[in-house]
Design an enzyme around this catalytic site. Structure first.
Site, short mmCIF file in Angstrom:
data_model
loop_
_atom_site.label_atom_id
_atom_site.label_comp_id
_atom_site.label_asym_id
_atom_site.label_seq_id
_atom_site.Cartn_x
_atom_site.Cartn_y
_atom_site.Cartn_z
N HIS A 131 44.31 100.63 69.37
CA HIS A 131 43.80 99.37 69.90
C HIS A 131 42.44 98.99 69.33
O HIS A 131 42.09 97.82 69.29
CB HIS A 131 43.76 99.41 71.44
CG HIS A 131 45.10 99.18 72.07
ND1 HIS A 131 45.27 98.49 73.25
CD2 HIS A 131 46.35 99.55 71.67
CE1 HIS A 131 46.57 98.44 73.55
NE2 HIS A 131 47.23 99.09 72.62
N ASN A 144 44.31 95.86 77.30
CA ASN A 144 43.49 97.07 77.49
C ASN A 144 43.17 97.37 78.95
O ASN A 144 43.09 98.54 79.35
CB ASN A 144 42.16 96.91 76.75
CG ASN A 144 42.35 96.78 75.25
OD1 ASN A 144 43.37 97.21 74.72
ND2 ASN A 144 41.38 96.18 74.58
N HIS A 146 54.95 107.14 70.48
CA HIS A 146 55.39 107.15 71.88
C HIS A 146 56.20 108.40 72.21
O HIS A 146 56.92 108.43 73.20
CB HIS A 146 56.17 105.87 72.20
CG HIS A 146 55.34 104.62 72.05
ND1 HIS A 146 55.65 103.62 71.18
CD2 HIS A 146 54.17 104.26 72.64
CE1 HIS A 146 54.73 102.67 71.25
NE2 HIS A 146 53.80 103.03 72.12
N ARG A 156 46.06 106.19 71.41
CA ARG A 156 46.24 104.76 71.65
C ARG A 156 44.93 103.99 71.57
O ARG A 156 44.89 102.84 71.11
CB ARG A 156 46.88 104.56 73.03
CG ARG A 156 47.21 103.12 73.34
CD ARG A 156 48.18 103.01 74.51
NE ARG A 156 48.58 101.63 74.75
CZ ARG A 156 48.22 100.94 75.82
NH1 ARG A 156 47.49 101.50 76.77
NH2 ARG A 156 48.61 99.69 75.97
C1 HEM Z 1 54.96 98.72 68.24
C2 HEM Z 1 54.16 98.08 69.07
C3 HEM Z 1 53.62 98.75 70.30
C4 HEM Z 1 53.74 98.30 71.56
C5 HEM Z 1 54.40 97.02 72.00
C6 HEM Z 1 53.12 99.28 72.42
C7 HEM Z 1 53.01 99.17 73.79
C8 HEM Z 1 52.60 100.18 74.63
C9 HEM Z 1 52.52 100.06 76.07
C10 HEM Z 1 52.86 98.81 76.88
C11 HEM Z 1 52.12 101.26 76.55
C12 HEM Z 1 51.92 101.64 78.03
C13 HEM Z 1 50.57 101.15 78.48
C14 HEM Z 1 50.38 101.25 79.98
O1 HEM Z 1 51.34 101.38 80.71
O2 HEM Z 1 49.21 101.21 80.43
C15 HEM Z 1 51.93 102.14 75.42
C16 HEM Z 1 51.52 103.44 75.50
C17 HEM Z 1 51.20 104.21 74.41
N1 HEM Z 1 51.18 103.78 73.09
FE1 HEM Z 1 51.97 102.08 72.38
N2 HEM Z 1 52.65 100.31 71.67
C18 HEM Z 1 52.91 100.02 70.36
C19 HEM Z 1 52.53 100.76 69.26
C20 HEM Z 1 51.80 101.93 69.33
C21 HEM Z 1 51.16 102.59 68.21
C22 HEM Z 1 51.14 102.05 66.78
C23 HEM Z 1 50.58 103.72 68.69
C24 HEM Z 1 49.78 104.77 67.97
C25 HEM Z 1 49.92 105.07 66.69
C26 HEM Z 1 50.87 103.78 70.12
C27 HEM Z 1 50.53 104.80 70.95
C28 HEM Z 1 50.76 104.82 72.32
C29 HEM Z 1 50.53 106.00 73.15
C30 HEM Z 1 50.12 107.37 72.66
C31 HEM Z 1 50.78 105.59 74.47
C32 HEM Z 1 50.60 106.44 75.75
C33 HEM Z 1 49.15 106.26 76.21
C34 HEM Z 1 48.76 107.04 77.47
O3 HEM Z 1 49.52 107.82 78.00
O4 HEM Z 1 47.61 106.81 77.92
N3 HEM Z 1 51.58 102.66 70.47
N4 HEM Z 1 52.22 101.44 74.27
#
Ligand code: HEM
Ligand code: CA
Ligand code: CA
Length: 275
Positions: free
Chosen positions: A43, A71, A171, A39
């Site tokens: 970002h 972030n 995800h 992630r």
């Molecule tokens: C489609 C639009 C996307 C939205 C709206 C989104 C939103 C989010 C949100 C809100 C979280 C949780 C953050 C938190 O609770 O602190 C999250 C987690 C995550 N996102 Fe996304 N995301 C998107 C696309 C992506 C993309 C393109 C990737 C990577 C290629 C990605 C990888 C991840 C990963 C791996 C997590 C877990 C992170 C952790 O456990 O620390 N996301 N995302």
């Protein structure tokens, strides 16, 4: 300049082992870190390209991206990137950019958790500045965005709707805070299995503004530490995490069942962000 897979072949051939060994021990210690590193790369790339800007602390001359709403209290893994960079500096001082370190660490995280492997194109130059405003300007998609908004944010990065669906498969690993998935689990549309919603609600009260906003839940309830295609399968079973789930319905012309099953069959295109 053009990025190249061979950028460090002569300059620092040991960079790959150095990165991999640190990612390996970080993920062994906490599997979630693999998701966090992935992630971090996402970002970084969405804000002025993959230039390491996300890593920069505030200075007297600029306020950086770390404290921007998408972030702050959310991005993780900075300490792991620092540890990798120290190791890389020890073997090849002053050669490898931080932006490339983040790109390689994201690839290694995915591979270590059982996902696809790709050759990372390298040679990124690090930004010397970062901008709070750039990270806060809406280029990073929000979990509350509408579908058309999500699509246009990916479009602005040169990524298609299909790319967005594929990349959302990331995800399949990692966790999210209650404040980001509350809306989804209390909005009992026919897009969410009611038992699954109830289970998620237990850890995430309806009322916001308490410490429990920070409670986390895994994004993939079945295989949270494996990079597989369960993100899509969960979605189809209405037990999906929050992003495309809100929009997923058989009637939806843009993200419909065919699109999703096609994505399951194709290898997940994690390389899309990697240019
Ligand atoms: C489609 C639009 C996307 C939205 C709206 C989104 C939103 C989010 C949100 C809100 C979280 C949780 C953050 C938190 O609770 O602190 C999250 C987690 C995550 N996102 Fe996304 N995301 C998107 C696309 C992506 C993309 C393109 C990737 C990577 C290629 C990605 C990888 C991840 C990963 C791996 C997590 C877990 C992170 C952790 O456990 O620390 N996301 N995302
Ligand atoms: Ca950046
Ligand atoms: Ca999984």
């Amino acid at each position: 300049a053009q990025l190249s897979e061979n950028f460090y072949v002569k300059k620092c051939p040991s960079v790959f082992n150095a990165v991999k060994s640190v990612v390996h021990s970080a993920v062994a210690k906490e599997a979630r870190m693999g998701g966090s590193l992935l992630r971090l790369f996402f970002h970084d790339c969405f804000v002025n390209g993959c230039d390491g800007s996300v890593l920069l602390d505030d200075t007297s001359s600029f306020k950086g991206e770390k404290t921007a709403p998408p972030n702050s209290n959310s991005l993780r893994g900075f300490d792991v990137i620092d540890a990798i960079k120290s190791k890389v500096e020890a073997v090849c001082p002053g050669v490898v950019s931080c932006a490339d370190v983040v790109a390689i660490a994201a690839r290694d995280s995915v591979a270590i958790l059982g996902g696809p492997y790709w050759k990372v194109k390298l040679g990124r130059r690090d930004s010397k500045t970062a901008s709070f405003n750039a990270a806060n300007s809406g280029v990073i998609p929000s979990p509350f965005s509408s579908l058309s908004d999500l699509i246009s944010k990916f479009q602005a990065q040169g990524l298609s709707t299909k790319d967005m669906v594929a990349l959302s498969g990331a995800h399949t690993i990692g966790k999210a805070k209650c404040s980001t998935f509350r809306q989804h689990v209390y909005n009992e549309t026919n897009n969410i299995n009611s038992l699954f919603a109830k289970a998620r609600q237990r850890n995430c009260p309806r009322t916001s503004g308490t410490i429990r906003d920070n409670n986390v839940a895994v994004l993939d309830f079945k295989t949270p530490n494996q990079f597989d295609n369960l993100y899509y399968k969960n979605l189809i079973n209405k037990k999906g995490s929050f992003i495309l789930t809100r929009f997923y319905s058989v009637e939806d012309p843009q993200i419909h069942l065919l699109e999703l099953t096609a994505t399951i069959k194709r290898p997940l295109k994690m390389t899309l962000l990697m240019q």
